[in-house]
Design a protein around this motif. Sequence first.
Motif, PDB file in Angstrom:
ATOM      1  N   PRO A  85      25.904 -30.635  19.671  1.00 37.54           N
ATOM      2  CA  PRO A  85      27.309 -30.217  19.588  1.00 37.54           C
ATOM      3  C   PRO A  85      27.926 -30.091  20.980  1.00 37.54           C
ATOM      4  CG  PRO A  85      25.813 -28.402  19.002  1.00 37.54           C
ATOM      5  CD  PRO A  85      24.967 -29.577  19.297  1.00 37.54           C
ATOM      6  N   PRO A  86      29.269 -30.188  21.100  1.00 36.71           N
ATOM      7  CA  PRO A  86      29.902 -30.028  22.416  1.00 36.71           C
ATOM      8  C   PRO A  86      29.517 -28.681  23.016  1.00 36.71           C
ATOM      9  CG  PRO A  86      31.527 -30.622  20.738  1.00 36.71           C
ATOM     10  CD  PRO A  86      30.242 -30.373  20.029  1.00 36.71           C
ATOM     11  N   GLN A  87      29.478 -28.606  24.369  1.00 37.35           N
ATOM     12  CA  GLN A  87      29.036 -27.374  25.037  1.00 37.35           C
ATOM     13  C   GLN A  87      29.916 -26.172  24.715  1.00 37.35           C
ATOM     14  OE1 GLN A  87      28.535 -28.426  29.195  1.00 37.35           O
ATOM     15  NE2 GLN A  87      26.473 -27.580  29.023  1.00 37.35           N
ATOM     16  N   ARG A  88      31.212 -26.415  24.673  1.00 41.96           N
ATOM     17  CA  ARG A  88      32.127 -25.312  24.370  1.00 41.96           C
ATOM     18  C   ARG A  88      32.744 -25.549  23.009  1.00 41.96           C
ATOM     19  NH1 ARG A  88      34.404 -22.308  28.768  1.00 41.96           N
ATOM     20  NH2 ARG A  88      33.659 -22.989  30.787  1.00 41.96           N
ATOM     21  N   ALA A  89      32.714 -24.518  22.161  1.00 41.79           N
ATOM     22  CA  ALA A  89      33.277 -24.673  20.819  1.00 41.79           C
ATOM     23  C   ALA A  89      34.779 -24.900  20.909  1.00 41.79           C
ATOM     24  CB  ALA A  89      32.988 -23.421  20.004  1.00 41.79           C
ATOM     25  N   SER A  90      35.290 -25.792  20.093  1.00 45.05           N
ATOM     26  CA  SER A  90      36.739 -25.975  20.003  1.00 45.05           C
ATOM     27  C   SER A  90      37.304 -24.861  19.127  1.00 45.05           C
ATOM     28  CB  SER A  90      37.060 -27.330  19.379  1.00 45.05           C
ATOM     29  OG  SER A  90      36.597 -27.331  18.031  1.00 45.05           O
ATOM     30  N   LEU A  91      38.622 -24.688  19.177  1.00 42.39           N
ATOM     31  CA  LEU A  91      39.278 -23.696  18.328  1.00 42.39           C
ATOM     32  C   LEU A  91      38.971 -23.989  16.859  1.00 42.39           C
ATOM     33  CD1 LEU A  91      41.252 -21.342  17.885  1.00 42.39           C
ATOM     34  CD2 LEU A  91      43.131 -22.995  18.081  1.00 42.39           C
ATOM     35  N   ASN A  92      39.017 -25.265  16.492  1.00 43.59           N
ATOM     36  CA  ASN A  92      38.734 -25.649  15.111  1.00 43.59           C
ATOM     37  C   ASN A  92      37.325 -25.223  14.695  1.00 43.59           C
ATOM     38  OD1 ASN A  92      39.048 -26.954  12.606  1.00 43.59           O
ATOM     39  ND2 ASN A  92      38.109 -28.821  13.415  1.00 43.59           N
ATOM     40  N   GLU A  93      36.344 -25.540  15.560  1.00 55.14           N
ATOM     41  CA  GLU A  93      34.951 -25.202  15.252  1.00 55.14           C
ATOM     42  C   GLU A  93      34.785 -23.684  15.141  1.00 55.14           C
ATOM     43  OE1 GLU A  93      32.315 -26.695  14.374  1.00 55.14           O
ATOM     44  OE2 GLU A  93      30.913 -25.031  14.662  1.00 55.14           O
ATOM     45  N   HIS A  94      35.438 -22.958  16.042  1.00 61.50           N
ATOM     46  CA  HIS A  94      35.302 -21.503  16.060  1.00 61.50           C
ATOM     47  C   HIS A  94      35.904 -20.873  14.800  1.00 61.50           C
ATOM     48  CE1 HIS A  94      35.422 -17.394  17.744  1.00 61.50           C
ATOM     49  NE2 HIS A  94      34.429 -17.819  18.475  1.00 61.50           N
ATOM     50  N   LEU A  95      37.072 -21.381  14.408  1.00 58.97           N
ATOM     51  CA  LEU A  95      37.717 -20.866  13.190  1.00 58.97           C
ATOM     52  C   LEU A  95      36.825 -21.112  11.980  1.00 58.97           C
ATOM     53  CD1 LEU A  95      41.307 -22.110  13.938  1.00 58.97           C
ATOM     54  CD2 LEU A  95      40.748 -19.753  13.293  1.00 58.97           C
ATOM     55  N   TYR A  96      36.161 -22.245  12.017  1.00 61.09           N
ATOM     56  CA  TYR A  96      35.308 -22.640  10.905  1.00 61.09           C
ATOM     57  C   TYR A  96      34.025 -21.808  10.880  1.00 61.09           C
ATOM     58  CZ  TYR A  96      32.929 -25.816   7.735  1.00 61.09           C
ATOM     59  OH  TYR A  96      32.268 -26.346   6.671  1.00 61.09           O
ATOM     60  N   SER A  97      33.309 -21.754  12.028  1.00 58.19           N
ATOM     61  CA  SER A  97      31.968 -21.166  11.993  1.00 58.19           C
ATOM     62  C   SER A  97      31.933 -19.673  12.312  1.00 58.19           C
ATOM     63  CB  SER A  97      31.039 -21.929  12.938  1.00 58.19           C
ATOM     64  OG  SER A  97      31.553 -21.875  14.241  1.00 58.19           O
ATOM     65  N   GLN A  98      32.822 -19.173  13.191  1.00 61.26           N
ATOM     66  CA  GLN A  98      32.781 -17.744  13.532  1.00 61.26           C
ATOM     67  C   GLN A  98      33.736 -16.926  12.671  1.00 61.26           C
ATOM     68  OE1 GLN A  98      30.700 -16.098  15.643  1.00 61.26           O
ATOM     69  NE2 GLN A  98      29.655 -18.057  15.823  1.00 61.26           N
ATOM     70  N   ALA A  99      34.998 -17.343  12.615  1.00 59.18           N
ATOM     71  CA  ALA A  99      35.980 -16.566  11.847  1.00 59.18           C
ATOM     72  C   ALA A  99      35.754 -16.768  10.350  1.00 59.18           C
ATOM     73  CB  ALA A  99      37.390 -16.985  12.226  1.00 59.18           C
ATOM     74  N   LYS A 100      35.098 -17.850  10.007  1.00 60.97           N
ATOM     75  CA  LYS A 100      34.919 -18.209   8.604  1.00 60.97           C
ATOM     76  C   LYS A 100      36.273 -18.169   7.880  1.00 60.97           C
ATOM     77  CE  LYS A 100      30.023 -17.173   8.435  1.00 60.97           C
ATOM     78  NZ  LYS A 100      29.829 -17.809   9.725  1.00 60.97           N
ATOM     79  N   ALA A 101      37.279 -18.681   8.579  1.00 59.94           N
ATOM     80  CA  ALA A 101      38.630 -18.710   8.019  1.00 59.94           C
ATOM     81  C   ALA A 101      38.684 -19.714   6.876  1.00 59.94           C
ATOM     82  CB  ALA A 101      39.610 -19.108   9.120  1.00 59.94           C
ATOM     83  N   SER A 102      39.537 -19.443   5.914  1.00 59.56           N
ATOM     84  CA  SER A 102      39.728 -20.413   4.836  1.00 59.56           C
ATOM     85  C   SER A 102      40.288 -21.696   5.450  1.00 59.56           C
ATOM     86  CB  SER A 102      40.723 -19.862   3.808  1.00 59.56           C
ATOM     87  OG  SER A 102      42.019 -19.784   4.403  1.00 59.56           O
ATOM     88  N   ASP A 103      40.126 -22.811   4.766  1.00 59.35           N
ATOM     89  CA  ASP A 103      40.646 -24.078   5.306  1.00 59.35           C
ATOM     90  C   ASP A 103      42.148 -23.979   5.552  1.00 59.35           C
ATOM     91  OD1 ASP A 103      38.196 -25.199   5.330  1.00 59.35           O
ATOM     92  OD2 ASP A 103      38.466 -26.430   3.520  1.00 59.35           O
ATOM     93  N   GLU A 104      42.846 -23.274   4.648  1.00 55.17           N
ATOM     94  CA  GLU A 104      44.301 -23.175   4.803  1.00 55.17           C
ATOM     95  C   GLU A 104      44.669 -22.392   6.048  1.00 55.17           C
ATOM     96  OE1 GLU A 104      45.411 -21.681   0.945  1.00 55.17           O
ATOM     97  OE2 GLU A 104      46.176 -23.656   0.357  1.00 55.17           O
ATOM     98  N   LEU A 105      44.003 -21.259   6.271  1.00 52.94           N
ATOM     99  CA  LEU A 105      44.314 -20.447   7.450  1.00 52.94           C
ATOM    100  C   LEU A 105      43.932 -21.208   8.725  1.00 52.94           C
ATOM    101  CD1 LEU A 105      45.365 -17.829   8.648  1.00 52.94           C
ATOM    102  CD2 LEU A 105      43.071 -16.847   8.402  1.00 52.94           C
ATOM    103  N   ARG A 106      42.793 -21.874   8.676  1.00 52.81           N
ATOM    104  CA  ARG A 106      42.348 -22.661   9.844  1.00 52.81           C
ATOM    105  C   ARG A 106      43.393 -23.734  10.168  1.00 52.81           C
ATOM    106  NH1 ARG A 106      38.947 -27.232   9.960  1.00 52.81           N
ATOM    107  NH2 ARG A 106      38.569 -26.992   7.730  1.00 52.81           N
ATOM    108  N   HIS A 107      43.869 -24.418   9.157  1.00 58.73           N
ATOM    109  CA  HIS A 107      44.870 -25.466   9.415  1.00 58.73           C
ATOM    110  C   HIS A 107      46.163 -24.886   9.957  1.00 58.73           C
ATOM    111  CE1 HIS A 107      42.452 -28.320   6.784  1.00 58.73           C
ATOM    112  NE2 HIS A 107      42.533 -28.854   7.973  1.00 58.73           N
TER     113      HIS A 107
END
Length: 312
Positions: A7-29
């Motif tokens: 994986p890339p060295q630094r998480a992108s905002l998208n990746e972070h919303l997905y894996s850390q915040a566990k945001a719903s797809d709608e909130l992430r988008h």
Amino acid sequence: MKNPPTPPQRASLNEHLYSQAKASDELRHLILHIAQAAKYIQYAIRTTEAGLAGSKNQFGEEQEKLDVLSDVIIQQHLMESRLVATFITEERKESVELSASAPFSVVFDPLDGSSLVDANFSIGSIFGIYPGSAILGRKPKEQVAALYVLYGPRTILVYGAGNGVHMFLLNDVGEFVLLREYLGIGDSAKNYSPGNLRAVNENPGYKKAVADWLDRELTLRYSGCMVADIHHILCKGQGIFTNVGGSKYPEGKLRLIFECGPFAYLVEQAGGVASDGKSAILDKTMDTIDQRSPLVIGSSEEVENACAVLAG
Ligand code: AHG
Ligand code: MN
Ligand code: MN
């Protein structure tokens, strides 16, 4: 997978919303659409001539060209997301309904501290996200996420969506990449940031609070842009920011819906406190779009102490 790609060295905002915040797809988008708007705003700040637009906002304040432009950029991105039922912006008197069945409502200050832009000080955009289609009648604690973008020497995005507060840097290829996660605010403060300082002559409690900070030799950190000033607290992990009333602004200068509410959400997520001097900002009902509120925010012990001094 046998040999998964690195994986890339630094998480992108998208990746972070997905894996850390566990945001719903709608909130992430939705957050990614807002982040996209911020990229256009930072470009506009770098390339648009500073100056007044020749118009006034709902508060009778002169609008900068960049206030108007940022407002338009954000509105376009909210519409494009198809995820926003209603929005309220500092630049309009009325709320705007986009699509009643969409999952979220958004409140925003498109450009905070915009009068500082010609001096090349840092400025920012502030956002609060609510579930459903109504905003008035609700409380800031009902936010499902809040974020701000700070346009300074570097463009920084900070978001919270129920699981800590996290900071991202806009890199040269236009991606927000993780800088620091789970920002925390300690209980005691070394820095103070006193807004609406003109009020000390009419507000004896505020005069005492400021005298107390001077006496205890706290260090002043005040830029005139609350995004930069409160970001300083989140970044350094301590500090207090105030904007309380006097005769010109009896409730202080800041607006409950798009300035105090989102920052109260983020600072409390980071372990700090946000009060109006008496009650928690998160528990205040938002009755009108132009509602102002005093704000005492930051390290818990210092906020508690300042509220006691302010109350006399
Ligand atoms: P805006 O540019 O959106 O009108 O907000 C500016 C606000 C806030 O960022 C700042 O903390 C405050 O005005 C500054 O007020 P004083 O200079 O009166 O302290
Ligand atoms: Mn503002
Ligand atoms: Mn503004």
